[in-house]
Motif scaffolding. Structure first.
Motif, PDB file in Angstrom:
ATOM      1  N   LEU A   1       0.836  -1.202   0.000  1.00 26.82           N
ATOM      2  CA  LEU A   1       0.000   0.000   0.000  1.00 26.82           C
ATOM      3  C   LEU A   1       0.872   1.253   0.000  1.00 26.82           C
TER       4      LEU A   1
ATOM      5  N   ARG B   1      -5.368   0.123  -5.843  1.00 24.99           N
ATOM      6  CA  ARG B   1      -5.901   1.101  -4.892  1.00 24.99           C
ATOM      7  C   ARG B   1      -7.133   0.502  -4.222  1.00 24.99           C
TER       8      ARG B   1
ATOM      9  N   TRP C   1      -8.586   0.960  -1.618  1.00 30.02           N
ATOM     10  CA  TRP C   1      -9.537   1.847  -0.923  1.00 30.02           C
ATOM     11  C   TRP C   1     -10.613   2.352  -1.877  1.00 30.02           C
TER      12      TRP C   1
ATOM     13  N   TYR D   1     -14.797   0.017  -3.791  1.00 34.09           N
ATOM     14  CA  TYR D   1     -16.261   0.159  -3.888  1.00 34.09           C
ATOM     15  C   TYR D   1     -16.681   0.645  -5.272  1.00 34.09           C
TER      16      TYR D   1
END
Lengths: 181, 494
Positions: free
Chosen positions: B69, B144, B146, B149
């Motif tokens: 990350l 990525r 994060w 969604y």
């Protein structure tokens, strides 16, 4: 009924040591005309639900309807997204290219049907319900281990504390107890 | 489960007592299985050693993810042309392993295979944890996570929707549905056992925890009737689901036009491979655990034998898939397909292809011999070989197909880095950590189904009505003598 509902007595509970005695007792209780009865066992005993006269076909319908809702919702979502809200041409395919929508709709069908099965089962069973008067029965903690209980509830029209107790004793249980609410 | 089988008319019925040999009672079965949770002194050094190693590997996973990350996917060996490296290999490997759990819990339930009862809880937990490991890889591979969604359809300010015509999106739906339904199925199976643990626990804290989780389960006949309907329906729903999940995973490849991916044999052979790898993992876990916890009479050699047979059968399907792949490549007359196959067999990655054939084609053939199926050491070794073989299969499909496709100018080699290995070994740690944690806090064998099995065994051939004087009724206790729970004979919580 009003008077019965206020009664501090939940019912009379007979305790048995094996599933066969419970099944036989449940059948005889039903033959004797009692209707508000329930049986408790540590594992599913086949024929017991029929013996206490339990019949309920709601659950399969709930699962079916949940599944159909999932199918419709899945297709509707994809058609709305790709053909109505943001129509765009992908390789000259039709906007509603339904075969490509099958996998997602299939998954939403299974997902909603499964939730229907679990929530429907818990809901119809009235769970979660942390406390229930039947837990006041002596040694009821063994109902999940190796003992088998039959309860005639006080709301039964035929319920009479003395006669019902005599009747339960005649079934040859290991113990009969009066259970309060 | 659905139909009582007192007369042993079905094939499984004939050998019922082989599945649960020896003298038991309802009480003793509950105590044997429940005490592994309630009596923490039962956990000896092997548990601590395995748990410690798993925990250490879990930290390797944490480290690998943190560095990933921080720096991005450039720390991995992926690059053009091999942009799907270890992450997708491991994703497919883990999700395949999970499939045996659903096969055992759902398909064998529908087929009324009584022998599933002693391994289904364990295998379902394996499914959940394997899916948890699998899910990490595509998520991290997005670079990525994060923003993961974005894969879900929700009204957003970009006015964009996911591409519903892409197998990669089907995968999002398939895997998330699979994880959710597996968790539901597992939890529903646990409810009566949680009730049993609630009634056996003596510390008020444990009683409270199990009480909340059991949701007031009281074993009413009406509840059991609906419970069985729900459970059987969930099995019926999970069966097509599990087939769809690996089919859709195979679509990730089969729908594309890369030589070696674009074949119609993928869905069935992926599903068979998943079951094959999954049974290898069930055996890998079950062989040591049954020994450490003295469960040899609950998970018998008969179980081992049948699991080995399923492994052999699915292994043959997988091997047939390899033969078909080779045949179609040459039969197609397409020079890219033919080159793909010769490159697999004789190219720079030929070692992986022949290792795959050895692991999945040659070694499982030893399972034809009962002497091997009944020898736990060899069964364990073969399970390891199969796990490696199934990992190699995905390596061959992904890396070897991608590294040389149409344009020779675009050819390249794939070199995994230490972070690829770190994340892979880390998820093995996570999986083991979760499995061994599960063994300690929840019953690893389904208690009520084992009682039901015992009930069938002692009543087989007796008809439905109890025979007076049969000493085995109601277990080892004489009628009327009720032992309270928590008597000195019962276990101690530690």
């Amino acid at each position: 009924m009003e008077r019965v509902a206020e009664s501090p007595i939940y019912g009379l509970v007979a305790e048995f040591s094996d599933p066969e005695s419970l099944l036989q007792a449940a059948e005889r209780t039903r033959e004797a005309g009692y209707r508000r009865i329930d049986a408790y066992s540590p594992f599913p005993v086949h024929g017991l639900a029929e013996a206490i006269g339990f019949k309920d076909n709601w659950l399969p319908w709930i699962i079916f309807l949940a599944g159909v809702t999932g199918t419709i919702a899945g297709f509707a979502l994809q058609i709305y997204a790709l053909a109505i809200d943001y129509p765009h041409n992908v390789g000259g395919r039709p906007l509603i290219s339904w075969p490509a929508f099958v996998p997602v709709s299939f998954e939403t069908t299974i997902l909603l049907a499964s939730f229907g099965a679990v929530i429907g089962m818990l809901g119809l069973n009235g769970l979660p319900r942390p406390h229930h008067p039947i837990f006041n029965t002596p040694r009821f903690e063994l109902a999940s281990q190796d003992r088998f209980f039959l309860c005639i509830e006080a709301t039964d029209p035929l319920f009479d504390i003395e006669r019902t107790e005599q009747f339960l004793e005649s079934l040859g249980p290991d113990a009969v107890s009066i259970v309060e609410r | 489960m659905a139909v009582s089988n007192h007369h042993g008319s079905s094939p499984a019925g004939d050998g019922l007592s082989e599945l649960l040999p020896g003298e038991h009672s309802y009480r003793s079965l509950g105590e044997r299985i429940g005490s592994i949770v309630l009596n923490q002194n039962k956990h000896r050094w092997p548990w601590y050693v395995v748990f410690f190693i798993a925990f250490a590997l879990l930290q390797v996973m944490m480290l690998s993810i943190t560095w990933l990350l921080w720096r991005g996917v450039g720390i991995w060996g992926i690059n053009i042309p091999v942009a799907w490296g270890f992450d997708i290999i491991n994703f497919v490997w883990w999700i395949g392993i999970g499939h045996a759990g659903t096969l055992i819990s759902a398909i064998l339930l529908l087929l009324r295979q009584q022998w599933r009862n002693s391994i289904n809880r364990f295998a379902e937990a394996m499914t959940l944890f394997a899916v948890a490991c699998a899910g990490l890889f595509p998520l991290l591979h997005t670079g990525r996570p994060w923003l993961a969604y974005w894969m879900l359809p929700y009204p957003n300010v970009l006015a964009m929707w996911p591409q519903f015509r892409s197998p990669l999106l089907w995968d999002v739906f398939a895997v998330s549905t699979y994880a959710t339904v597996s968790a539901l199925f597992w939890f529903v199976g646990l409810i009566p056992d949680l009730g049993s643990l609630r009634d056996r626990a003596r510390s008020p804290i444990l009683k409270g925890i199990f009480g909340v989780l059991a949701m007031g389960w009281r074993g009413s006949a009406q509840h059991w009737a609906r419970y069985e309907t729900a459970y059987l329906t969930l099995a019926g729903l999970s069966t097509p689901l599990v087939l769809s999940v690996h089919t859709i995973v195979s679509f990730d490849f089969a729908v594309s036009i890369v030589p070696g991916w674009h074949t119609t044999i993928f869905p069935p052979y992926f599903v068979a491979g998943a079951v094959y790898a999954g049974f290898a993992m069930v055996l890998t876990l079950a062989i040591p655990v049954r020994k450490w916890y003295g469960l040899e009479d609950l998970i018998t050699m008969k179980h081992m034998d049948w699991m080995a047979k399923i492994m052999l059968a699915t292994g043959l399907v997988v091997f047939y898939g390899y033969i078909c792949e080779a045949f179609y490549a040459f039969y197609s007359g397409n020079k890219f397909e033919i080159y793909m196959m010769t490159n697999r067999m004789f190219g720079p990655y030929a070692w992986s292809y022949w290792a795959l054939i050895f692991c999945n084609g040659v070694v499982p053939q030893f399972l034809w011999f009962p002497q091997v199926r009944y020898n736990l050491f060899w069964l364990f070794v073969i399970s390891q070989v199969v796990s490696v073989g199934m990992w190699l299969e995905r390596f061959v499909i992904i890396v070897v197909s991608l590294h040389r496709d149409y344009l020779p100018a675009n050819w390249g080699m794939y070199y995994p880095t230490i972070w690829d290995w770190g994340l892979y070994l880390g998820t093995i740690g996570q999986f083991t950590f979760l499995m061994f944690g599960f063994i300690r806090v929840l019953p690893m064998i389904n208690i009520f189904e084992m009682k039901d099995l015992w009930h069938r065994i002692i009543h087989r051939g007796h008809g439905r009505v109890a025979h007076a004087g049969d000493g085995r009724h109601g277990g080892a206790m004489a009628p009327g003598t009720v032992q309270p729970l928590g008597s000195p004979a019962a276990d101690v919580e530690g």
